[in-house]
Enzyme design. Sequence first.
Site, PDB file in Angstrom:
ATOM      1  N   ARG A   1       0.323  -4.386   4.909  1.00  0.00           N
ATOM      2  CA  ARG A   1      -0.956  -3.712   4.691  1.00  0.00           C
ATOM      3  C   ARG A   1      -2.063  -4.486   5.409  1.00  0.00           C
ATOM      4  NH1 ARG A   1      -1.165  -1.750  -1.665  1.00  0.00           N
ATOM      5  NH2 ARG A   1       0.660  -0.392  -1.590  1.00  0.00           N
TER       6      ARG A   1
ATOM      7  N   ASP B   1      -5.667  -5.497   6.968  1.00  0.00           N
ATOM      8  CA  ASP B   1      -7.025  -5.392   6.442  1.00  0.00           C
ATOM      9  C   ASP B   1      -7.910  -4.563   7.365  1.00  0.00           C
ATOM     10  OD1 ASP B   1      -6.428  -6.971   4.248  1.00  0.00           O
ATOM     11  OD2 ASP B   1      -7.077  -8.833   5.212  1.00  0.00           O
TER      12      ASP B   1
ATOM     13  N   ARG C   1      -5.768 -15.272   9.666  1.00  0.00           N
ATOM     14  CA  ARG C   1      -7.150 -15.453  10.105  1.00  0.00           C
ATOM     15  C   ARG C   1      -7.696 -16.816   9.687  1.00  0.00           C
ATOM     16  NH1 ARG C   1     -10.141 -10.711   7.537  1.00  0.00           N
ATOM     17  NH2 ARG C   1     -11.937 -11.807   8.419  1.00  0.00           N
TER      18      ARG C   1
END
Length: 277
Positions: free
Chosen positions: A70, A72, A224
């Site tokens: 999933r 972002d 990230r």
Amino acid sequence: MSLFDAPAGPAGRQAPRPRPRVRVRMVIAYDGSGFHGFAANAGVRTVAGSLTESLEQVLRQPVELACAGRTDAGVHAWGQVVSFDASSDGLDLAKVQRSLNGLCAPTIVVRELSLADPSFHARHSAVSRRYRYTILNRPVPDPFLASTSWHIPEPLDLSELRLACDPLVGEHDFTSFCRRPRTDAGSPSPSLVRRVLDARWVDAGGGVLRFEIEASAFCHQMVRSIVGTLVDVGRGRLRAGELLAILRRRDRAAAGQPAPAHGLCLWAVRYPDTPPG
């Protein structure tokens, strides 16, 4: 009575038999810029919401999607994998692919579409996921890379970036690099231990640097946050040798800020029947 035998209807007439269903496996790419992430979310535009709407229009039946990861808001994909069930009656996968690309392209593109074993599940059957983060490391920006890369004008030390990758490989508690999930009061926090199979920097030339990382699974904002911390190393704000200490602290405040979402791409998902890389 077999699975597809139907009980007799009124006046002894046989009721219509349920149509056999098959599991479909789909590889998709998408530009995440205009989406609020992959997962369906009422009131906002998402990849799953748009894809489900188009699939139901093409197949003329309800569809429930499962995905490998999933992503972002703002994150892209080249090798996202989706699975769903559909009626086998008159199912033409080549026609479905053309129709979906006619409705969804260029923001969402179906790269591959095939039948899968009934036990296949896009998420649960996955062995690993591979993400790629792109940095444009040169003084002058590039408008054609702006939506898919993080522009950093000052030079980054590539040798230090590569040294800092070494502590990431293996099984570790990545609490320092993950956004802790919300839990109900009194409920135990889920484990943030993950197994990283590969982490490396690739110099693609022209100032384009790519960080690639493969793991059995990732936690929220893990890639990230790792990239943001590695960039601090490349800028000289941290030493490569400090990465292991940051990992061991298990404290989100110890690591750097997350890199921008638009530089991240879910590059590939590996299953038992697909080779690594």
